[in-house]
Write a protein that holds these residues in place. Sequence first.
Motif, PDB file in Angstrom:
ATOM      1  N   GLU A   8      53.638  33.550  38.650  1.00 55.76           N
ATOM      2  CA  GLU A   8      54.259  32.326  39.148  1.00 55.76           C
ATOM      3  C   GLU A   8      53.748  31.801  40.486  1.00 55.76           C
ATOM      4  O   GLU A   8      53.734  30.597  40.715  1.00 55.76           O
ATOM      5  CB  GLU A   8      55.778  32.508  39.218  1.00 55.76           C
ATOM      6  N   PRO A   9      53.318  32.645  41.430  1.00 56.38           N
ATOM      7  CA  PRO A   9      52.839  32.075  42.707  1.00 56.38           C
ATOM      8  C   PRO A   9      51.603  31.213  42.503  1.00 56.38           C
ATOM      9  O   PRO A   9      50.849  31.392  41.542  1.00 56.38           O
ATOM     10  CB  PRO A   9      52.494  33.317  43.544  1.00 56.38           C
ATOM     11  N   PRO A  10      51.356  30.272  43.403  1.00 57.52           N
ATOM     12  CA  PRO A  10      50.109  29.480  43.297  1.00 57.52           C
ATOM     13  C   PRO A  10      48.892  30.367  43.516  1.00 57.52           C
ATOM     14  O   PRO A  10      48.940  31.341  44.270  1.00 57.52           O
ATOM     15  CB  PRO A  10      50.258  28.435  44.403  1.00 57.52           C
ATOM     16  N   VAL A  11      47.791  30.014  42.868  1.00 57.48           N
ATOM     17  CA  VAL A  11      46.553  30.779  42.990  1.00 57.48           C
ATOM     18  C   VAL A  11      46.091  30.841  44.443  1.00 57.48           C
ATOM     19  O   VAL A  11      45.440  31.799  44.867  1.00 57.48           O
ATOM     20  CB  VAL A  11      45.455  30.169  42.095  1.00 57.48           C
ATOM     21  N   LEU A  12      46.449  29.835  45.215  1.00 57.66           N
ATOM     22  CA  LEU A  12      46.054  29.769  46.619  1.00 57.66           C
ATOM     23  C   LEU A  12      46.495  31.000  47.396  1.00 57.66           C
ATOM     24  O   LEU A  12      45.878  31.375  48.398  1.00 57.66           O
ATOM     25  CB  LEU A  12      46.651  28.509  47.256  1.00 57.66           C
ATOM     26  N   ASN A  13      47.570  31.662  46.934  1.00 58.04           N
ATOM     27  CA  ASN A  13      48.093  32.830  47.641  1.00 58.04           C
ATOM     28  C   ASN A  13      47.274  34.089  47.392  1.00 58.04           C
ATOM     29  O   ASN A  13      47.489  35.102  48.064  1.00 58.04           O
ATOM     30  CB  ASN A  13      49.544  33.104  47.229  1.00 58.04           C
ATOM     31  N   LEU A  14      46.358  34.068  46.414  1.00 57.89           N
ATOM     32  CA  LEU A  14      45.612  35.266  46.047  1.00 57.89           C
ATOM     33  C   LEU A  14      44.342  35.404  46.872  1.00 57.89           C
ATOM     34  O   LEU A  14      43.818  34.430  47.402  1.00 57.89           O
ATOM     35  CB  LEU A  14      45.237  35.222  44.567  1.00 57.89           C
ATOM     36  N   SER A  15      43.845  36.643  46.949  1.00 59.97           N
ATOM     37  CA  SER A  15      42.559  36.892  47.594  1.00 59.97           C
ATOM     38  C   SER A  15      41.432  36.338  46.727  1.00 59.97           C
ATOM     39  O   SER A  15      41.625  36.001  45.554  1.00 59.97           O
ATOM     40  CB  SER A  15      42.364  38.391  47.790  1.00 59.97           C
ATOM     41  N   GLY A  16      40.230  36.277  47.306  1.00 58.10           N
ATOM     42  CA  GLY A  16      39.090  35.720  46.583  1.00 58.10           C
ATOM     43  C   GLY A  16      38.790  36.453  45.295  1.00 58.10           C
ATOM     44  O   GLY A  16      38.520  35.844  44.253  1.00 58.10           O
ATOM     45  N   GLY A  17      38.822  37.782  45.332  1.00 56.61           N
ATOM     46  CA  GLY A  17      38.522  38.555  44.126  1.00 56.61           C
ATOM     47  C   GLY A  17      39.565  38.383  43.047  1.00 56.61           C
ATOM     48  O   GLY A  17      39.242  38.320  41.857  1.00 56.61           O
ATOM     49  N   ASN A  18      40.831  38.296  43.443  1.00 54.61           N
ATOM     50  CA  ASN A  18      41.886  38.088  42.459  1.00 54.61           C
ATOM     51  C   ASN A  18      41.856  36.676  41.893  1.00 54.61           C
ATOM     52  O   ASN A  18      42.168  36.460  40.726  1.00 54.61           O
ATOM     53  CB  ASN A  18      43.246  38.414  43.073  1.00 54.61           C
ATOM     54  N   ARG A  19      41.443  35.708  42.696  1.00 56.30           N
ATOM     55  CA  ARG A  19      41.240  34.357  42.153  1.00 56.30           C
ATOM     56  C   ARG A  19      40.137  34.384  41.098  1.00 56.30           C
ATOM     57  O   ARG A  19      40.241  33.735  40.054  1.00 56.30           O
ATOM     58  CB  ARG A  19      40.849  33.391  43.274  1.00 56.30           C
ATOM     59  N   GLN A  20      39.062  35.134  41.396  1.00 54.00           N
ATOM     60  CA  GLN A  20      37.960  35.226  40.434  1.00 54.00           C
ATOM     61  C   GLN A  20      38.446  35.823  39.123  1.00 54.00           C
ATOM     62  O   GLN A  20      38.093  35.352  38.046  1.00 54.00           O
ATOM     63  CB  GLN A  20      36.829  36.065  41.030  1.00 54.00           C
ATOM     64  N   LYS A  21      39.264  36.845  39.206  1.00 56.67           N
ATOM     65  CA  LYS A  21      39.754  37.480  37.979  1.00 56.67           C
ATOM     66  C   LYS A  21      40.675  36.542  37.199  1.00 56.67           C
ATOM     67  O   LYS A  21      40.654  36.539  35.963  1.00 56.67           O
ATOM     68  CB  LYS A  21      40.452  38.798  38.327  1.00 56.67           C
ATOM     69  N   VAL A  22      41.467  35.734  37.920  1.00 50.94           N
ATOM     70  CA  VAL A  22      42.300  34.741  37.231  1.00 50.94           C
ATOM     71  C   VAL A  22      41.416  33.768  36.467  1.00 50.94           C
ATOM     72  O   VAL A  22      41.686  33.424  35.312  1.00 50.94           O
ATOM     73  CB  VAL A  22      43.201  33.998  38.240  1.00 50.94           C
ATOM     74  N   MET A  23      40.314  33.343  37.092  1.00 46.94           N
ATOM     75  CA  MET A  23      39.419  32.413  36.404  1.00 46.94           C
ATOM     76  C   MET A  23      38.791  33.067  35.177  1.00 46.94           C
ATOM     77  O   MET A  23      38.610  32.428  34.135  1.00 46.94           O
ATOM     78  CB  MET A  23      38.327  31.919  37.352  1.00 46.94           C
TER      79      MET A  23
END
Length: 516
Positions: free
Chosen positions: A398-413
Amino acid sequence: MEQASAVTPLLVLSGVTKRYGAFRALDGVDFDLRPGEVHVLFGENGAGKSTLINVITGNVAFGEGTYSVQGRPAAGLSPQTLRAAGIAAVFQEFSLLPDLTVEENLFLGREMRHGPFVDRTAMRRRSAKLFAELGFDIPVSTLVGSLSRPEQQMVEIAKALMFDAPILILDEPTASLTDTDADRLFAVVARLKARGVGIIYVSHRMREIRLLADRITVLRNGRRIATIAASGVTEAALVEMMAGRPSGELYPAIRHTPAAERLRIENLATPDGLVRTVSLSVHAGEIVGLAGLVGCGKSEIGRAVFGLLPIAAGSITVDGQVVAAPHPRAMLRRGVCYLPADRGTEGLALNRPVRENVTMAALDTSTLGGGGLLRLRAEKGVAARLLERLSVRPPSPEPPVLNLSGGNRQKVMLTRGLVRPTDVFLFDEPTVGIDVGAKAEVYALMRDLTEAGAAVLLVSSDLPEILHLSHRIYVMHQGVIVRELAGAERTEEAILSCFFGSALLQDATTAGEAVA
């Protein structure tokens, strides 16, 4: 641990804790920065580096502990106040406005004035002088939207340096730079150190750490593991502190079991000339690498295949069927997924929940949609399963992707290719700006996909990545493929010899035969 220095620090954080519900992003962290030093922040994605930087810049309020800047309490200060106090930052995700010029971006909100009027002449003169000092060859009157990503990175760096801040934060600053531009940045860093500027430097690249760092603080799971002098520390020791376990093999063994041809490109060309008469193929059960210098056209191939760039000539065939006019929706339905290099601009909707980012490419599937309605319960379940599969931390959808670290954003993508049936994966620079641990997880995912029968086209500027993961390698130069390498031919020397074109390769071969 090192001994305390008599030099008065520029900033000091003591016992800083930041909670998101029950999750501790920072847990009693101590950190300080001294004048004239490069202090590297090192840790896996999700270790707390981004949260710590956001606390320092005032973008995130912490709960416990103390924070001071140049001897003055900084708790509760706004980002604007902290910028005025001398903190400048260059983040991985750019903050530039594409419809403004370089010069306008540099002075946005801080315009120079002559009486009531904006003094554009003075701004242009100061901008040009700074770019000359940095060695950045970009006209300051150019629209930012027309610049390449490496050029935009240069503008971000110049923007941070424009007003002589005593504290500079560089978050993976070379992720989009060529080696030549990175070397220019290193020279700038050396000059800033000599002037007494304190630099917080976030990087996972050992070459940069060895070259630049005076001290290194290692974070793991929100805690400071150690602050050590950079001299003499080994890569293995850093990785072990970062991961909490001995460093193992980064690159997994991937079985090569090529089956049916999934993707064929013949004589592909783009109108801008960045791609010219390119032909290649990718089979199920293999990873095919695309190597070449920055600007050679390798990234444009994936974009053209997925329909993000127009095609001037040539053909694209997926599973034996020619795709006359590729566009993203049609390619997704054909089982082709493109994962862009720029996750912030093209890959993710940063202000939207993780859940929506996971599922946005599959809303037309029967699992999530139907009759124009979205099955929210199914969407949450799919997102939760994929976040757990890729070890995204925190795993909340539920949190916005903006709250994640760079690596976790990459994994979301990367979940984008797992949420619907996908046979062909186009990875464009999949490990830019992520740490060793996250890289290992991405490589393991690529192995699992390939061994399950997927076809993978890997576009990468990381030569070891190409060499260790690819079963076949195409090398590009100025928009054309100059050589295909397979088996024992896949060597660093063979790839490097092709980087400057087939003529150089032929000259080297002829010279070798003459010596023999």
